[in-house]
Design an enzyme around this catalytic site. Structure first.
Site, short mmCIF file in Angstrom:
data_model
loop_
_atom_site.label_atom_id
_atom_site.label_comp_id
_atom_site.label_asym_id
_atom_site.label_seq_id
_atom_site.Cartn_x
_atom_site.Cartn_y
_atom_site.Cartn_z
N ASP A 14 1.11 -0.91 -0.46
CA ASP A 14 -0.28 -0.05 0.02
C ASP A 14 0.80 1.42 -0.49
O ASP A 14 1.56 1.35 0.43
CB ASP A 14 -0.90 -0.10 1.02
CG ASP A 14 -1.99 0.85 0.80
OD1 ASP A 14 -2.42 1.36 -0.02
OD2 ASP A 14 -3.02 0.86 2.37
N GLY A 15 0.17 2.47 -0.44
CA GLY A 15 1.39 3.80 -0.83
C GLY A 15 0.35 4.69 -0.18
O GLY A 15 -1.19 4.45 0.25
N GLU A 53 2.51 4.02 -4.43
CA GLU A 53 1.50 1.78 -4.13
C GLU A 53 2.60 1.23 -4.94
O GLU A 53 3.03 0.17 -5.45
CB GLU A 53 0.26 2.55 -4.91
CG GLU A 53 -0.66 3.30 -4.56
CD GLU A 53 -1.49 2.26 -3.60
OE1 GLU A 53 -1.29 1.08 -3.21
OE2 GLU A 53 -2.19 2.77 -2.61
N ASP A 75 -4.83 -2.59 -2.59
CA ASP A 75 -5.67 -2.10 -2.87
C ASP A 75 -6.25 -0.65 -4.45
O ASP A 75 -6.60 0.00 -4.23
CB ASP A 75 -6.84 -1.07 -1.37
CG ASP A 75 -5.07 -0.12 -1.26
OD1 ASP A 75 -4.37 0.03 -2.00
OD2 ASP A 75 -6.23 0.05 -0.50
N HIS A 129 -9.37 -0.01 4.01
CA HIS A 129 -10.16 0.70 4.23
C HIS A 129 -11.40 0.19 4.76
O HIS A 129 -12.65 0.28 5.07
CB HIS A 129 -10.51 2.34 4.09
CG HIS A 129 -9.21 3.38 4.23
ND1 HIS A 129 -8.98 3.12 5.04
CD2 HIS A 129 -9.06 3.93 2.65
CE1 HIS A 129 -7.47 3.96 4.36
NE2 HIS A 129 -7.85 4.13 3.10
N ASP A 139 -1.62 -0.42 5.43
CA ASP A 139 -1.60 0.60 5.33
C ASP A 139 -1.09 1.34 6.10
O ASP A 139 -0.72 2.65 6.09
CB ASP A 139 -3.72 1.31 5.82
CG ASP A 139 -3.88 2.87 5.61
OD1 ASP A 139 -4.08 3.31 4.23
OD2 ASP A 139 -4.10 3.19 6.45
N ASP A 253 -25.19 13.82 -5.63
CA ASP A 253 -23.36 13.65 -6.31
C ASP A 253 -22.41 14.59 -5.94
O ASP A 253 -22.97 15.87 -5.14
CB ASP A 253 -22.90 13.94 -7.70
CG ASP A 253 -22.22 14.01 -8.51
OD1 ASP A 253 -21.57 12.79 -7.57
OD2 ASP A 253 -20.57 14.07 -8.73
N GLU A 255 -18.64 16.05 -4.84
CA GLU A 255 -17.08 16.53 -5.50
C GLU A 255 -16.13 16.74 -4.56
O GLU A 255 -16.44 17.30 -3.70
CB GLU A 255 -16.57 17.63 -6.64
CG GLU A 255 -17.09 17.36 -7.70
CD GLU A 255 -17.35 16.02 -8.73
OE1 GLU A 255 -15.57 16.03 -8.46
OE2 GLU A 255 -18.40 15.74 -9.85
N HIS A 302 -12.42 17.83 -11.45
CA HIS A 302 -13.78 18.68 -11.30
C HIS A 302 -13.37 20.11 -11.48
O HIS A 302 -14.59 20.86 -12.31
CB HIS A 302 -13.88 19.16 -10.19
CG HIS A 302 -13.30 18.78 -8.86
ND1 HIS A 302 -12.34 20.01 -8.36
CD2 HIS A 302 -12.86 18.30 -8.18
CE1 HIS A 302 -11.41 19.20 -7.73
NE2 HIS A 302 -12.29 18.71 -7.32
N ASP A 401 -23.30 15.93 -12.57
CA ASP A 401 -24.01 14.64 -13.01
C ASP A 401 -24.66 14.66 -11.82
O ASP A 401 -25.92 13.11 -12.67
CB ASP A 401 -22.55 14.44 -11.74
CG ASP A 401 -21.39 13.91 -12.32
OD1 ASP A 401 -21.65 14.65 -14.18
OD2 ASP A 401 -20.08 14.11 -12.39
#
Length: 478
Positions: A14-15, A53, A75, A129, A139, A253, A255, A302, A401
């Site tokens: 993991d990173g 990662e 992951d 997670h 992690d 939705d 962001e 975004h 969205d």
């Protein structure tokens, strides 16, 4: 007696990155063939999440003998997809993408390719997670690697043993897992990839946090659009244009600055539109939020930059009004776990009660995967599949969205919703006239031929092999 050299070593890699780019760390938790454990970690002062990662995978493999079979769990779909699929095309194009641009992180991809040569390696994706012990430990090690760099104020150039063999991790060091909004899902749909490749990866094969920035002209135009849409820098509430009675469904939705509220990422935009009885009422809620931290590479997704958000309201300043708007409704979101975990964290941080007990949640990604198993089910893919009216999605805006998702949800759950059988009164024998009418006809059943059954079975076998798990419909219906 089993030969340890023939038993696989299991690696969880993991990173982590604090800022992306920023201070980063990588971690490797190894379960050795003889039953012992080993931990490695390291980091860099200025890096990205993807580089950490990749480095975790490289260092984990280098620590094992070439003759030792390996099973690697990550992951990061960026790593798993890259080393098992994309790298073939990259090497053919001399480490360039389909558009001719150089592969980002090519130096690390080349190192990973080199250390994988002449080895037996199985690559697997695991949900991050989500309480998986090996992944959580990796992690923790990645964050420890970052902490070591911060303490030493310099780069760790080689893997550092994080602990002695069979060492235990102190309970206080273990990071708290994010609440999994859909953990009760009986079909286990949330354990599949939450997003499909064309949603997670931009343009070609690269992860969204590695997409090259838009041109200055494109960014300026986006900022002008945002300013025109939100002149008061506050909440935009649009009242319903039509009065309808019934259960409120809110298509939502968000962001964000990144992928994990637990890692310090925050919401920067919320867009919600209201629907009652499958009809849009015209009511909506839209707000931009100052996250009090840099948006980082998420700006390429975004198009919302730090300068634009600087004078916007904080979440705690809009929390009560958003809470009131959402209260008691059914929330419809695509990959709902992501949005709801962020909202849950933000509301609790603002001192408001948990959102879980006050709303219902429908995940359109889970619905799509059930309806279209084995296919791409990102929002873009569903727009194409259901021939939804195209809109400009150069940038992913929350309100835009939400509007698109409303069209997708209606199309995906379409057809006749309410049967008008008010005049279908019961007869003396207890059967309605409608049921009597239906009973006059016997529908023919056309069974599959032996060859068709055999072909279908082979397809299920291929699907299971590719995805590393039994086909859901075979497991359920056999």
């Amino acid at each position: 007696m089993n030969n340890p050299q023939t038993q696989p070593v299991v690696l969880y890699v993991d990173g982590a990155c604090r800022g992306n780019p920023g201070l980063g760390g990588w971690g490797v938790y190894m379960q050795l063939a003889d039953g012992q454990e080993q931990e490695l970690c390291g980091g860099e002062p200025d890096t990205t999440n993807n580089r950490m990662e990749l480095t975790a995978a490289i260092e984990g493999i280098k620590a094992c003998a070439v003759s030792q079979p390996l099973v690697i769990w990550t992951d990061s779909n960026y790593v798993k997809q890259g080393i098992t699929e994309w790298i073939i095309g990259w090497k053919k194009k001399n480490w360039r993408k389909a558009d001719g641009k150089a592969v980002i992180n090519a130096d690390l991809w080349q190192q990973l390719d080199q250390v994988c040569q002449n080895r037996s390696i199985e690559w697997h994706w695991i949900k991050g997670h989500a309480g998986h012990a090996g992944n959580e430990r990796a992690d923790m090690l990645a964050n420890r690697g970052a902490d070591q760099v911060k303490t030493n104020t310099g780069r760790i150039n080689s893997p550092q043993p994080a602990a002695s063999l069979n060492a235990t991790v102190p309970e206080a060091d273990a990071p708290a897992a994010e609440p999994d909004w859909l953990s009760h899902d009986p079909l286990g749909l949330d354990m599949l990839h939450e997003q499909e490749p064309d949603e997670l990866y931009a343009a070609d094969e690269e992860w969204v946090d590695e997409v090259e920035p838009k041109t200055a002209v494109e960014q300026h135009n986006k900022e002008q659009q945002l300013e025109q849409a939100n002149p008061q820098n506050g909440i935009q509430r649009t009242p319903a244009k039509v009065k309808l009675s019934g259960k409120r469904q809110l298509i939502l939705d968000t962001e964000t600055t990144g992928f994990s509220f637990a890692d310090g990422d925050r919401i920067i935009e919320v867009g919600v539109i209201e629907m009652i009885n499958r009809k849009l009422t015209g009511s909506s809620f839209h707000v931009y939020i100052n996250p009090q931290r840099p948006v980082g590479d998420s700006v390429t997704v975004h198009g919302i930059n730090d300068a634009f958000l600087q004078d916007k309201l904080l979440f705690e300043q809009i929390a009560q009004e958003l809470n009131d708007y959402l209260h008691g409704a059914e929330i419809i979101a695509h990959n709902a776990t992501f949005d709801m975990n962020f909202l849950e964290g933000e509301f609790l941080k603002a001192g408001l009660p948990s959102l879980k007990s006050r709303v219902e949640v429908t995940d359109t990604l889970a619905l799509a995967k059930r309806k279209h198993p084995g296919q791409k089910n990102s929002l873009d893919a569903l727009v194409r599949r259901y021939e939804i009216k195209q809109r400009d999605r150069t940038f992913h805006g929350a309100l835009l969205d939400a509007e698109i998702l409303a069209d997708v949800y209606l199309a995906m759950t379409g057809g006749q919703v309410t049967l008008d059988i008010g005049g279908d009164q019961s007869s003396a024998d207890g059967l309605s006239q409608h049921r009597q009418f239906a009973g006059r006809f016997k529908l023919p059943v056309i069974a599959a031929s032996n060859q068709e059954s055999q072909n279908h079975g082979q397809w299920l076998d291929q699907f299971s092999e590719k995805n590393g798990m039994p086909a859901l419909w075979r497991t359920v219906f056999q």
